[in-house]
Design a protein around this motif. Structure first.
Motif, PDB file in Angstrom:
ATOM      1  N   ASN A 144     -75.150  36.875  14.487  1.00  0.00           N
ATOM      2  CA  ASN A 144     -75.974  36.949  15.702  1.00  0.00           C
ATOM      3  C   ASN A 144     -76.695  38.289  15.818  1.00  0.00           C
ATOM      4  O   ASN A 144     -77.835  38.356  16.281  1.00  0.00           O
ATOM      5  CB  ASN A 144     -75.105  36.736  16.944  1.00  0.00           C
ATOM      6  N   THR A 145     -76.033  39.363  15.403  1.00  0.00           N
ATOM      7  CA  THR A 145     -76.577  40.714  15.575  1.00  0.00           C
ATOM      8  C   THR A 145     -77.497  41.120  14.432  1.00  0.00           C
ATOM      9  O   THR A 145     -78.565  41.701  14.657  1.00  0.00           O
ATOM     10  CB  THR A 145     -75.430  41.739  15.690  1.00  0.00           C
ATOM     11  N   LEU A 146     -77.074  40.840  13.199  1.00  0.00           N
ATOM     12  CA  LEU A 146     -77.803  41.318  12.026  1.00  0.00           C
ATOM     13  C   LEU A 146     -78.488  40.218  11.225  1.00  0.00           C
ATOM     14  O   LEU A 146     -79.311  40.504  10.359  1.00  0.00           O
ATOM     15  CB  LEU A 146     -76.847  42.081  11.092  1.00  0.00           C
ATOM     16  N   GLY A 147     -78.106  38.978  11.478  1.00  0.00           N
ATOM     17  CA  GLY A 147     -78.698  37.876  10.733  1.00  0.00           C
ATOM     18  C   GLY A 147     -78.106  37.687   9.356  1.00  0.00           C
ATOM     19  O   GLY A 147     -78.714  37.029   8.498  1.00  0.00           O
ATOM     20  N   ILE A 148     -76.921  38.246   9.106  1.00  0.00           N
ATOM     21  CA  ILE A 148     -76.272  38.093   7.807  1.00  0.00           C
ATOM     22  C   ILE A 148     -75.055  37.171   7.956  1.00  0.00           C
ATOM     23  O   ILE A 148     -74.389  37.175   8.987  1.00  0.00           O
ATOM     24  CB  ILE A 148     -75.856  39.447   7.198  1.00  0.00           C
ATOM     25  N   LYS A 149     -74.762  36.395   6.908  1.00  0.00           N
ATOM     26  CA  LYS A 149     -73.734  35.368   6.997  1.00  0.00           C
ATOM     27  C   LYS A 149     -72.499  35.717   6.164  1.00  0.00           C
ATOM     28  O   LYS A 149     -72.595  36.356   5.123  1.00  0.00           O
ATOM     29  CB  LYS A 149     -74.301  34.027   6.527  1.00  0.00           C
ATOM     30  N   LYS A 150     -71.349  35.285   6.685  1.00  0.00           N
ATOM     31  CA  LYS A 150     -70.062  35.427   5.998  1.00  0.00           C
ATOM     32  C   LYS A 150     -69.866  36.852   5.484  1.00  0.00           C
ATOM     33  O   LYS A 150     -69.608  37.088   4.295  1.00  0.00           O
ATOM     34  CB  LYS A 150     -69.961  34.421   4.855  1.00  0.00           C
ATOM     35  N   THR A 151     -69.961  37.793   6.407  1.00  0.00           N
ATOM     36  CA  THR A 151     -69.836  39.211   6.053  1.00  0.00           C
ATOM     37  C   THR A 151     -68.458  39.523   5.483  1.00  0.00           C
ATOM     38  O   THR A 151     -68.336  40.155   4.432  1.00  0.00           O
ATOM     39  CB  THR A 151     -70.092  40.090   7.287  1.00  0.00           C
ATOM     40  N   PHE A 152     -67.405  39.071   6.180  1.00  0.00           N
ATOM     41  CA  PHE A 152     -66.036  39.398   5.769  1.00  0.00           C
ATOM     42  C   PHE A 152     -65.336  38.181   5.156  1.00  0.00           C
ATOM     43  O   PHE A 152     -65.442  37.063   5.665  1.00  0.00           O
ATOM     44  CB  PHE A 152     -65.220  39.889   6.970  1.00  0.00           C
ATOM     45  N   THR A 153     -64.617  38.423   4.077  1.00  0.00           N
ATOM     46  CA  THR A 153     -63.805  37.383   3.440  1.00  0.00           C
ATOM     47  C   THR A 153     -62.468  37.987   3.011  1.00  0.00           C
ATOM     48  O   THR A 153     -62.342  39.211   2.846  1.00  0.00           O
ATOM     49  CB  THR A 153     -64.495  36.780   2.209  1.00  0.00           C
ATOM     50  N   ASN A 154     -61.492  37.129   2.820  1.00  0.00           N
ATOM     51  CA  ASN A 154     -60.174  37.545   2.354  1.00  0.00           C
ATOM     52  C   ASN A 154     -60.234  37.809   0.854  1.00  0.00           C
ATOM     53  O   ASN A 154     -60.524  36.909   0.071  1.00  0.00           O
ATOM     54  CB  ASN A 154     -59.150  36.449   2.666  1.00  0.00           C
ATOM     55  N   ALA A 155     -59.983  39.050   0.460  1.00  0.00           N
ATOM     56  CA  ALA A 155     -60.055  39.420  -0.962  1.00  0.00           C
ATOM     57  C   ALA A 155     -58.691  39.848  -1.485  1.00  0.00           C
ATOM     58  O   ALA A 155     -58.600  40.576  -2.478  1.00  0.00           O
ATOM     59  CB  ALA A 155     -61.066  40.542  -1.153  1.00  0.00           C
ATOM     60  N   SER A 156     -57.622  39.387  -0.847  1.00  0.00           N
ATOM     61  CA  SER A 156     -56.268  39.827  -1.212  1.00  0.00           C
ATOM     62  C   SER A 156     -55.900  39.454  -2.645  1.00  0.00           C
ATOM     63  O   SER A 156     -55.201  40.206  -3.341  1.00  0.00           O
ATOM     64  CB  SER A 156     -55.247  39.234  -0.242  1.00  0.00           C
ATOM     65  N   LYS A 157     -56.346  38.294  -3.110  1.00  0.00           N
ATOM     66  CA  LYS A 157     -56.016  37.873  -4.470  1.00  0.00           C
ATOM     67  C   LYS A 157     -56.809  38.651  -5.516  1.00  0.00           C
ATOM     68  O   LYS A 157     -56.334  38.905  -6.629  1.00  0.00           O
ATOM     69  CB  LYS A 157     -56.274  36.370  -4.630  1.00  0.00           C
ATOM     70  N   LYS A 158     -58.032  39.050  -5.148  1.00  0.00           N
ATOM     71  CA  LYS A 158     -58.884  39.804  -6.074  1.00  0.00           C
ATOM     72  C   LYS A 158     -58.427  41.254  -6.191  1.00  0.00           C
ATOM     73  O   LYS A 158     -58.398  41.833  -7.286  1.00  0.00           O
ATOM     74  CB  LYS A 158     -60.335  39.750  -5.606  1.00  0.00           C
ATOM     75  N   ILE A 159     -58.100  41.859  -5.057  1.00  0.00           N
ATOM     76  CA  ILE A 159     -57.700  43.272  -5.020  1.00  0.00           C
ATOM     77  C   ILE A 159     -56.191  43.324  -4.804  1.00  0.00           C
ATOM     78  O   ILE A 159     -55.700  43.292  -3.681  1.00  0.00           O
ATOM     79  CB  ILE A 159     -58.434  44.030  -3.890  1.00  0.00           C
ATOM     80  N   ASN A 160     -55.445  43.392  -5.905  1.00  0.00           N
ATOM     81  CA  ASN A 160     -53.985  43.365  -5.806  1.00  0.00           C
ATOM     82  C   ASN A 160     -53.297  44.431  -6.654  1.00  0.00           C
ATOM     83  O   ASN A 160     -52.114  44.338  -6.940  1.00  0.00           O
ATOM     84  CB  ASN A 160     -53.459  41.981  -6.194  1.00  0.00           C
ATOM     85  N   HIS A 161     -54.066  45.456  -7.047  1.00  0.00           N
ATOM     86  CA  HIS A 161     -53.498  46.468  -7.928  1.00  0.00           C
ATOM     87  C   HIS A 161     -53.099  47.752  -7.210  1.00  0.00           C
ATOM     88  O   HIS A 161     -52.694  48.721  -7.845  1.00  0.00           O
ATOM     89  CB  HIS A 161     -54.468  46.787  -9.074  1.00  0.00           C
TER      90      HIS A 161
END
Length: 379
Positions: A144-161
């Motif tokens: 609504n504010t910036l016009g960008i979609k799906k800004t945040f996602t769960n990246a726990s499986k990708k970043i696990n080190h």
């Protein structure tokens, strides 16, 4: 015979550097140079001088981590719990616009902008769960504010080190830049626009006489029709202004680490800690929340307690089991307050303050400079 004046400036120097300028900007950091550039580009015949007290910008512009970010989930949710929602989202929008202006003005290649994402790490399961539950709300507000979609996602499986981390959220729109190259580009652009810059000149007092402003220094008295103070955390040295205070940040950087797999900008504990890769090095900063009283200062010094804390977290959380050496340590001064929205307002008829970047100078500084220039033009 007329008495001789004991002045060691030639006619040429007086004519060029001690004339009455249309605009003098105090502070040659991101906001100061952006103000001067924005003003000059709209007023090509105007005379503009930037005065800087240090050899290099004295606050955080060349001492920050180079994060092209605009708000991590936990920080935003904390702000929304303490501040007016309208102000929070207006500030986020300003950061987004500011980043866009910076990139357009200087070019991604020139400032080494890399859109590798911004990650927030959580060491407490409850904190991660709370932010994860609010991702849909935050994403909706960002759209609504910036016009960008799906800004945040769960990246726990990708970043696990990383050690002792319970979860990770990714902001796919965040990135990082080379702060040094950004400042060199801004200085070059200012010079190309016939803006004069004087370094190692500390302004000691400002006097607004109504018709013009006098700026006193050990080098002499400078005069301008309008003046912008862009000294961020140092603002109270020159202005009587509320709700802006210095906040020192401790930073270190390692020597190159063979086989380093970390890439991106990382936030930890509501942004009080932050780290990123610079090639195959790690830059790590923060910890101010552990010693707020000491770090509320304009002294450019290292805090042994906080530097030791950074060393420990680097060893145990970020680079566990990896041999590394620290090569550089430094500190920088931010400008903060109870609100994170910058202050862009007149403190007298001809003097305007453009301060309180809230640790987001890279993101918001270019837009604040444009806003300051516009206010000066319309005054």
């Amino acid at each position: 015979m007329q008495a001789l004046k004991n002045v060691n400036y030639s006619y040429w120097e007086q004519d060029q550097y001690f004339r009455t300028f249309d605009l003098i900007v105090i502070g040659s950091g991101i906001v100061g140079l952006s103000t001067a550039i924005s003003f000059k580009q709209k007023n090509k015949k105007a005379s503009v001088l930037v005065i800087e007290k240090g050899l290099l910008p004295s606050g955080a512009s060349t001492k920050n981590a180079g994060f092209a970010c605009f708000g991590s989930p936990s920080e935003l949710l904390d702000d929304l719990g303490r501040m007016k929602h309208e102000s929070v989202w207006e500030t986020v929008n300003m950061r987004w616009q500011g980043l866009g202006l910076l990139r357009k003005r200087l070019g991604d290649k020139n400032i080494e902008y890399n859109n590798w994402g911004g990650y927030e790490l959580f060491d407490k399961q409850n904190d991660f769960d709370f932010c994860l539950e609010n991702v849909s709300y935050l994403n909706k507000e960002f759209e609504n504010t910036l016009g960008i979609k799906k800004t945040f996602t769960n990246a726990s499986k990708k970043i696990n080190h990383f050690k002792n981390i319970k979860g990770t959220l990714l902001n796919k729109y965040e990135g990082q830049i080379n702060t040094g190259k950004m400042m060199v580009c801004l200085i070059k652009l200012a010079i190309e626009n016939s803006i004069l810059i004087l370094n190692n000149v500390g302004i000691t007092a400002i006097q607004d006489n109504g018709a013009f402003v006098e700026l006193k220094s050990e080098a002499g008295v400078f005069r301008a029709k309008k003046t912008v103070v862009a000294t961020n955390g140092f603002a109270k040295d020159l202005l009587t202004i509320k709700d802006v205070a210095p906040a020192r940040a401790q930073v270190l950087i390692t020597k190159p680490i063979k086989g380093l797999k970390i890439k991106g900008a990382f936030h930890y504990q509501q942004g009080y800690y932050y780290f990123r890769n610079i090639g195959n090095r790690i830059l790590f900063g923060g910890g101010r929340n552990l010693d707020r009283e000491t770090e509320t200062t304009t002294k450019m010094e290292l805090n042994a307690k906080l530097q030791a804390n950074l060393d420990e977290l680097l060893k145990t959380m970020i680079l566990p089991g990896i041999v590394f050496e620290t090569e550089y340590r430094w500190s920088g001064i931010m400008g903060v307050g109870s609100e994170k929205k910058p202050i862009v307002e007149f403190t007298s008829k001809n003097v305007l303050a453009a301060v309180r970047m809230g640790g987001m100078g890279i993101a918001i500084g270019s837009l604040v400079g444009e806003m300051a220039a516009k206010k000066i033009r319309n005054a």
